[in-house]
Design a protein around this motif. Structure first.
Motif, short mmCIF file in Angstrom:
data_model
loop_
_atom_site.label_atom_id
_atom_site.label_comp_id
_atom_site.label_asym_id
_atom_site.label_seq_id
_atom_site.Cartn_x
_atom_site.Cartn_y
_atom_site.Cartn_z
N LEU A 224 36.81 99.20 2.63
CA LEU A 224 35.64 99.74 3.32
C LEU A 224 35.96 100.01 4.79
O LEU A 224 36.37 99.12 5.52
N PHE A 225 35.82 101.27 5.19
CA PHE A 225 35.85 101.67 6.59
C PHE A 225 34.39 101.81 7.02
O PHE A 225 33.70 102.73 6.55
N GLY A 226 33.92 100.94 7.89
CA GLY A 226 32.52 101.02 8.30
C GLY A 226 32.38 101.16 9.80
O GLY A 226 33.18 100.60 10.56
N TRP A 227 31.39 101.91 10.23
CA TRP A 227 31.14 102.03 11.66
C TRP A 227 29.70 102.44 11.93
O TRP A 227 29.04 103.04 11.08
N VAL A 228 29.22 102.06 13.11
CA VAL A 228 27.94 102.56 13.60
C VAL A 228 28.20 103.35 14.86
O VAL A 228 29.16 103.09 15.59
N GLU A 229 27.34 104.34 15.10
CA GLU A 229 27.42 105.11 16.33
C GLU A 229 26.45 104.53 17.35
O GLU A 229 25.47 103.86 16.99
N ARG A 230 26.71 104.79 18.61
CA ARG A 230 25.77 104.36 19.63
C ARG A 230 24.43 105.05 19.37
O ARG A 230 24.38 106.26 19.24
N PRO A 231 23.34 104.27 19.28
CA PRO A 231 22.06 104.89 18.94
C PRO A 231 21.56 105.83 20.02
O PRO A 231 21.76 105.59 21.21
N GLY A 232 20.94 106.91 19.58
CA GLY A 232 20.34 107.85 20.50
C GLY A 232 18.94 107.43 20.88
O GLY A 232 18.42 106.43 20.38
N PRO A 233 18.29 108.21 21.73
CA PRO A 233 16.93 107.85 22.20
C PRO A 233 15.94 107.68 21.06
O PRO A 233 15.04 106.85 21.12
N GLY A 234 16.09 108.44 19.97
CA GLY A 234 15.13 108.36 18.88
C GLY A 234 15.55 107.47 17.74
O GLY A 234 14.87 107.41 16.71
N ASP A 235 16.69 106.78 17.87
CA ASP A 235 17.21 105.95 16.78
C ASP A 235 16.67 104.53 16.88
O ASP A 235 16.91 103.84 17.89
N ALA A 236 15.98 104.07 15.84
CA ALA A 236 15.52 102.68 15.82
C ALA A 236 16.69 101.74 15.61
O ALA A 236 16.73 100.64 16.17
N PRO A 239 23.05 104.51 13.74
CA PRO A 239 23.44 105.18 12.48
C PRO A 239 24.72 104.57 11.92
O PRO A 239 25.70 104.40 12.64
N PHE A 240 24.69 104.24 10.62
CA PHE A 240 25.83 103.59 9.97
C PHE A 240 26.53 104.55 9.02
O PHE A 240 25.89 105.35 8.33
N LEU A 377 28.24 96.48 1.82
CA LEU A 377 27.96 97.51 2.81
C LEU A 377 27.00 97.00 3.88
O LEU A 377 27.17 97.26 5.08
N ASP A 378 25.98 96.25 3.46
CA ASP A 378 25.01 95.70 4.42
C ASP A 378 25.69 94.71 5.36
O ASP A 378 25.40 94.69 6.57
N TYR A 379 26.58 93.89 4.79
CA TYR A 379 27.31 92.94 5.63
C TYR A 379 28.17 93.67 6.65
O TYR A 379 28.23 93.30 7.82
N ASN A 380 28.86 94.73 6.21
CA ASN A 380 29.72 95.48 7.12
C ASN A 380 28.90 96.16 8.21
O ASN A 380 29.29 96.17 9.39
N GLU A 381 27.76 96.72 7.83
CA GLU A 381 26.89 97.34 8.84
C GLU A 381 26.45 96.31 9.88
O GLU A 381 26.41 96.59 11.08
N TYR A 382 26.11 95.11 9.40
CA TYR A 382 25.73 94.05 10.33
C TYR A 382 26.86 93.72 11.30
O TYR A 382 26.64 93.57 12.50
N ASP A 383 28.09 93.64 10.79
CA ASP A 383 29.23 93.34 11.66
C ASP A 383 29.45 94.44 12.70
O ASP A 383 29.77 94.16 13.86
N CYS A 384 29.30 95.70 12.28
CA CYS A 384 29.45 96.80 13.24
C CYS A 384 28.37 96.73 14.31
O CYS A 384 28.62 96.94 15.50
N ARG A 385 27.16 96.44 13.86
CA ARG A 385 26.05 96.33 14.82
C ARG A 385 26.27 95.14 15.75
O ARG A 385 25.93 95.19 16.95
N SER A 386 26.86 94.08 15.23
CA SER A 386 27.17 92.91 16.06
C SER A 386 28.17 93.27 17.16
O SER A 386 28.05 92.81 18.30
N THR A 387 29.15 94.10 16.83
CA THR A 387 30.13 94.53 17.84
C THR A 387 29.45 95.33 18.94
O THR A 387 29.74 95.15 20.13
N LEU A 388 28.53 96.22 18.55
CA LEU A 388 27.77 96.99 19.54
C LEU A 388 26.97 96.07 20.45
O LEU A 388 27.00 96.20 21.69
N ARG A 389 26.28 95.12 19.86
CA ARG A 389 25.42 94.25 20.68
C ARG A 389 26.23 93.27 21.51
O ARG A 389 25.79 92.85 22.58
N LEU A 390 27.42 92.90 21.04
CA LEU A 390 28.29 92.07 21.87
C LEU A 390 28.67 92.81 23.14
O LEU A 390 28.66 92.24 24.24
#
Length: 705
Positions: A224-236, A239-240, A377-390
């Motif tokens: 699994l290659f997973g990543w999130v992008e930096r959220p834009g102004p309208g992104d709650a 994006p994963f 996939l949910d776990y990987n998305e969480y890890d990517c989001r964790s990297t962003l928030r770190l």
């Protein structure tokens, strides 16, 4: 070793049964390769180990009392992360190993000074012999933070308390403290195109054997290659994106799609970076490209451009927390407690277990496989989001705290301390008085020397230093007739010629890639279906670019040494860590030389524990010399992401016998290094290298073909 001892045990049993075993034993490795070993070499080792085991068992039986932690009669591995027995015993004994950053070497030195528990370290006042004061202060501060004796810069209540932890006790909160700000300050500015990346991989996965294929099966799959992008102004939520691979063909396709995605995104956001935590992502991008022979140059270019940013390197060098581990899971209470996805798969190990179960169910066509895949996939998305928030948390912590402390355990440390954070043979920082001992104690060397300016007609060098924070002597020695320093280290000359060489290399690389791709298409993937002629063609295709592939591991290790802390360096077998240096001859032009050189006596050790005698660092060998910041002018500008600099102008002149010298600790080697300014910095040499903290060189070398 265990497998060889097992074979020796079989042979020993055969001998006892009066059956003569063969002279050699054989191991069939996971790769399908068979290795042979002389039984005469193995049996003595096995019998010695068996005798020791019997002694331990007899002692246990004769002693009615239970074994206690740190009993001198027995050995314990002391690996608290991977050994539950040692972790439990160390916790009960309050052992100093509980302190983050304390390992076997530090524990021995602390124990010799009577500091055997975390509590004793927290209240100790003097460093033990052989431990740098800065290193001791760091460990003591870590112990105090873990015990709650210091509040740090902030804390959060833990939402999941381990069994036995009092809700009002010090272990119920995670405290944090910024020890430096430089690593955070060096982070790239935020970009709307930033990506936060995480792999999921199964090291035990095995390739299915194709009909007629008798080759060893490939092992390991990054599924699994997973990543999130930096959220834009309208992104709650960010994006994963996830690219799933059930086999090696899928892994190859995922790499191609991911690299294509990044390159296309860089056209829109040239300033984007890919953030990840720890070295796994970078290492596996390289290994996947090499495994499939695809996009190797594109991945190299991403690394050369500094696109990948490892947040673990930032955390390691600037953040202290009240946990001995700095895994991202231990950091998440600081910034992820409000994330609703904290449940489910909670660790990389659990993810691998779930993937193995998924693969089995998918092969059987079971419906539950879809559910397990989504959980991963949910776990990987969480890890990517964790990297962003770190990353967001680090920037926020930096804004809220004013820190003027110089890093004591900087990732750039390469010389001097007992923890030897050197890279290899690393050279001095600047000239110092000839014959004067210049062992350094702090990162206090100036970044500019009097002779740094070409108009001065001088040369800048450095005194000695190794491992810990050094404070050596720095200065400049004017050299009559010396070429301006900018020219001496490469200057700005030869840009047209270099561009022509680069163009020729690029054209040659494109021809090789085209040829290899054509041969691969004709030969096909299934080795079992190839005729002898097609197999010969495939072997020819595999040989295309052989020398370039052979060179890559060396250069990947070399650039890793410019970034990583000493204890994570690759290529330790050819790396010398300098602990003390003495200038024997200062910078000067000698004989018919056109450029200045100097000679330094270095006292230190090989990073792998071997001796210089018999290593790749022999007399007459050229070496890379590494420096921590601030680097001298001989180094030039640092590479992107580099925390230390290097030059390739080192030559080992002599390996001296320590003999009975009182100033050389036991187990250390003495090397005389000649440093020479080079008219053109080496771009193609395959050399070992030396690395040191602020003032001494370390060297590392690569063997020839």
């Amino acid at each position: 070793m265990r497998a060889l001892l097992q074979l020796a045990a079989y042979a020993d049993q055969l001998t006892d049964a009066r059956i003569d075993p063969t002279d050699e034993v054989h191991l069939v490795l996971g790769t399908g390769e068979t290795t042979s070993h002389r039984l005469a070499d193995l049996l003595p080792v096995f019998r010695k180990r068996r005798t020791r085991l019997v002694e331990v068992l007899d002692t246990h039986v004769a002693d009615d009392a239970p074994v206690t932690w740190d009993d001198g009669r027995y050995l314990a591995c002391g690996k608290l992360r991977s050994c539950p027995d040692c972790a439990e015993a160390a916790a009960q004994a309050r052992d100093v190993l509980l302190v983050g950053g304390v390992y076997g070497v530090q524990r021995s030195k602390l124990s010799e000074a009577g500091i055997s528990t975390i509590d004793a370290l927290a209240t100790a006042e003097e460093p033990p012999d052989g431990m740098a004061a800065a290193r001791f202060e760091n460990l003591r501060a870590q112990a105090r933070l873990q015990l709650g004796l210091d509040d740090g810069d902030g804390s959060v209540a833990l939402d999941h308390l381990p069994d036995g932890v009092e809700p009002d006790g010090p272990d119920a909160r995670l405290r944090w403290q910024l020890t430096a700000t430089e690593a955070i300050d060096r982070l790239p500015p935020p970009s709307a195109g930033d990506v936060f990346f995480d792999f999921e991989g199964d090291p035990l996965w095995e390739e299915a054997r194709l009909p007629g294929d008798d080759q060893a099966r490939a092992m390991g799959l990054d599924y699994l290659f997973g990543w999130v992008e930096r959220p834009g102004p309208g992104d709650a939520t960010p994006p994963f994106h996830g690219l799933w691979a059930d086999d090696l063909a899928g892994e190859r396709a995922a790499l191609v799609e991911f690299v294509d995605y990044l390159n296309a995104r860089r056209q829109t956001y040239p300033d984007l970076h890919v953030y990840h935590y720890a070295a796994y992502e970078k290492t596996h991008l390289l290994s996947i490209a090499a495994r499939h022979g695809v996009y190797e140059d594109e991945v190299d270019q991403l690394l050369r451009d500094g696109v990948l940013v490892d947040l673990y390197a930032v955390v390691r060098s600037c953040l202290r927390i009240s946990n001995r581990s700095k895994s991202i899971k231990k950091l998440e209470p600081l910034y992820m407690q409000d994330d609703p996805a904290r449940e489910g798969v909670t660790s990389a190990t659990a993810s691998v277990t779930e993937y193995a179960e998924y693969a089995k169910l998918a092969a059987e066509g079971a419906e539950r496989a879809v559910e397990l895949k989504q959980r991963i996939l949910d776990y990987n998305e969480y890890d990517c989001r964790s990297t962003l928030r770190l990353l967001q948390w680090l920037r926020g912590a930096r804004a809220s705290v004013s820190v003027s402390v110089v890093e004591a355990g900087s990732a750039g440390a390469a010389v001097g301390s007992e923890n030897a954070r050197a890279d290899a043979f690393t050279g001095p920082r600047g000239p110092s008085t000839s014959g004067r001992n210049t062992s350094a104690r702090a990162f206090s060397l100036p970044t500019t020397f009097a002779a740094d300016s070409p108009s001065e007609g001088g040369v800048a060098g450095s005194g000695g230093e190794i491992g810990a924070r050094a404070g050596g002597v720095a200065g400049a020695v004017p050299v009559a007739g010396a070429a301006p320093l900018a020219g001496a280290v490469g200057g700005s000359a030869g840009h047209g010629e270099e561009s022509a060489r680069a163009s020729a290399r690029r054209e040659g690389r494109e021809r090789r890639l085209a040829l290899a791709a054509e041969i691969s298409a004709r030969a096909g993937e299934n080795r079992g279906e190839r005729s002898l002629e097609v197999q010969a063609l495939a072997l020819l295709g595999a040989a295309v670019g052989y020398y370039q592939r052979e060179d890559k591991p060396f250069w990947q290790e070399h650039y890793a040494r410019l970034e990583l802390p000493l204890d994570e360096w690759p290529g330790r077998r050819s790396t010398f860590h300098v602990e003390r240096s003495t200038v024997l001859r200062d910078w000067e032009v000698v004989g018919r030389d056109r450029l200045p050189s100097r000679e330094i006596e270095l006292v230190g050790r090989m990073l792998d524990g071997s001796r210089v005698d018999g290593s790749d660092l022999g007399v007459g060998n050229t070496v890379h010399v590494l420096y921590d910041q601030p680097v001298p002018a001989v180094v030039g500008e640092l590479e992107a992401r580099a925390v230390r600099g290097e030059h390739s102008g080192g030559v080992i002149q002599e390996v001296r016998e320590p003999g009975e010298r009182d100033d050389v600790p036991r187990g250390r080697d003495v090397v005389v290094l000649r440093e020479r300014l080079s008219g053109e910095r080496s771009r193609t040499s395959r050399r070992p290298s030396l690395s040191h903290r602020s003032a001494d060189p370390h060297a590392t070398r690569r063997s020839g073909r």
